[in-house]
Scaffold this motif. Structure first.
Motif, short mmCIF file in Angstrom:
data_model
loop_
_atom_site.label_atom_id
_atom_site.label_comp_id
_atom_site.label_asym_id
_atom_site.label_seq_id
_atom_site.Cartn_x
_atom_site.Cartn_y
_atom_site.Cartn_z
N LEU A 128 0.83 -1.21 0.00
CA LEU A 128 0.00 0.00 0.00
C LEU A 128 0.86 1.26 0.00
O LEU A 128 0.50 2.26 -0.64
CB LEU A 128 -0.93 0.00 1.21
CG LEU A 128 -2.07 -1.03 1.17
CD1 LEU A 128 -2.85 -1.01 2.49
CD2 LEU A 128 -3.01 -0.76 0.00
N VAL A 129 2.00 1.21 0.69
CA VAL A 129 2.91 2.36 0.68
C VAL A 129 3.45 2.59 -0.74
O VAL A 129 3.49 3.73 -1.21
CB VAL A 129 4.08 2.13 1.66
CG1 VAL A 129 5.17 3.18 1.46
CG2 VAL A 129 3.57 2.18 3.10
N GLY A 132 0.74 4.08 -2.80
CA GLY A 132 0.54 5.48 -2.43
C GLY A 132 1.61 6.40 -3.00
O GLY A 132 1.32 7.49 -3.50
N TRP A 135 1.05 6.59 -6.76
CA TRP A 135 -0.18 7.37 -7.02
C TRP A 135 0.14 8.86 -6.94
O TRP A 135 -0.26 9.64 -7.82
CB TRP A 135 -1.23 6.98 -5.98
CG TRP A 135 -2.65 7.36 -6.29
CD1 TRP A 135 -3.09 8.55 -6.78
CD2 TRP A 135 -3.81 6.53 -6.14
NE1 TRP A 135 -4.45 8.54 -6.93
CE2 TRP A 135 -4.92 7.31 -6.54
CE3 TRP A 135 -4.01 5.24 -5.68
CZ2 TRP A 135 -6.23 6.80 -6.51
CZ3 TRP A 135 -5.31 4.74 -5.64
CH2 TRP A 135 -6.40 5.51 -6.06
N HIS A 136 0.85 9.26 -5.89
CA HIS A 136 1.18 10.67 -5.71
C HIS A 136 2.18 11.15 -6.76
O HIS A 136 2.02 12.25 -7.33
CB HIS A 136 1.74 10.88 -4.30
CG HIS A 136 2.22 12.28 -4.05
ND1 HIS A 136 1.35 13.33 -3.84
CD2 HIS A 136 3.48 12.80 -3.96
CE1 HIS A 136 2.04 14.44 -3.65
NE2 HIS A 136 3.33 14.15 -3.72
N LEU A 142 -6.97 11.82 -6.52
CA LEU A 142 -7.54 10.93 -5.51
C LEU A 142 -9.02 11.25 -5.37
O LEU A 142 -9.44 12.04 -4.51
CB LEU A 142 -6.81 11.10 -4.17
CG LEU A 142 -7.25 10.17 -3.03
CD1 LEU A 142 -7.07 8.72 -3.42
CD2 LEU A 142 -6.47 10.49 -1.75
N LEU A 147 -10.69 5.83 -6.74
CA LEU A 147 -10.50 4.90 -5.63
C LEU A 147 -11.46 3.72 -5.74
O LEU A 147 -11.08 2.56 -5.51
CB LEU A 147 -10.71 5.63 -4.30
CG LEU A 147 -10.41 4.85 -3.02
CD1 LEU A 147 -8.96 4.39 -3.00
CD2 LEU A 147 -10.72 5.69 -1.79
#
Length: 263
Positions: A128-129, A132, A135-136, A142, A147
């Motif tokens: 998940l990190v 993330g 994604w950023h 977002l 999502l």
């Protein structure tokens, strides 16, 4: 459905109680899986040190694929791995006979009875990190739509994982030794942590339409990167449910031909 949700909650509770009775084993599982995860993270180091681009996707975008693979690996290890490994043992020693007497689905009992709460933690957290960060870095908005689509494709990935990785266990109804099939399945699984664009066209077609392994790692990140529209998301969902139905039919056929270990 409510009965099975309640029953699965009891499975989780009982497994948690059992694992907490041996906390050292719980911590050891965390440690061992963390070591394996560190080895996997070498992929990330190589990707960034070589500034690897795959089909125009920069290293930051590749983190989405690596993260998706890592998260689903954690879910597989936590929910399915132990159960699928045990199915052949149930058949050999006769424990499947006892499960046949339970007033619930035999497939549900045999394939979802045990939940490992230690092994998936490192994979899911680190995965998940990575998602993330990717994604950023890729400036993906977002929104609830983004999502929601990603979570739906994550669910599709889990369903397909269940269907594909249970196949070696199903072979146990007809064959005594299925270790080679399991090894082949896990080797194919490990080869699915990058975009499918790295493979030739014929392999991509097989991995998408025949044995939909590539849908597990690729479709979620592709949706976030704008390479997949909602029509394909819907088709992926329908395809995963169809595959689940096929596995259900195969399971019923296998149980029909099952000979009790006591007979």
């Amino acid at each position: 459905m409510r009965k099975y949700v309640t029953l699965y909650g009891m499975f989780i509770k009982n497994c948690l109680i059992a694992q907490m009775e041996f906390r050292s084993n719980f911590m050891m599982s965390l440690l061992v899986e963390s070591v394996y995860l560190l080895a996997k993270l070498l992929y990330v180091l190589v990707v960034f040190r070589t500034d690897l681009h795959v089909d125009g996707i920069p290293p930051e975008g590749l983190l989405l694929f690596l993260g998706m693979h890592t998260v689903v690996t954690g879910i597989y290890m936590g929910m399915f791995f132990t159960n699928f490994t045990n199915i052949s043992e149930y058949i050999k020693d006769g424990r499947l006979d006892l499960m046949l007497t339970k007033p619930v689905s035999l497939q549900f009992m045999a394939s979802l009875r045990y939940v490992d709460l230690a092994l998936p933690i490192p994979d899911i957290v680190v995965g998940l990190v990575m998602i993330g960060i990717g994604w950023h870095a890729m400036d993906i908005p977002l929104t609830l739509l983004q999502l929601g689509g990603f979570m739906l494709l994550l669910l599709v990935a889990v369903v397909i994982t269940y269907c594909l990785m249970i196949i070696p266990a199903l072979l146990s109804f007809w064959f005594v030794q299925t270790g080679s099939a399991s090894e082949m399945a896990h080797s194919a699984w490990d080869a699915n942590n990058f975009p499918m664009a790295i493979y030739p066209t014929w392999i991509r077609r097989i991995g998408t339409f025949v044995i939909p392994l590539f849908l597990i790692t690729n479709f979620g990140p592709m949706f976030l990167l704008g390479q997949l529209d909602w029509l394909h998301v819907g088709l992926a969902l329908v395809g995963s449910l169809l595959l689940l139905s096929i596995i259900r039919l195969i399971w019923k056929q296998a149980v029909r031909g099952y000979s009790s270990a006591s007979s």
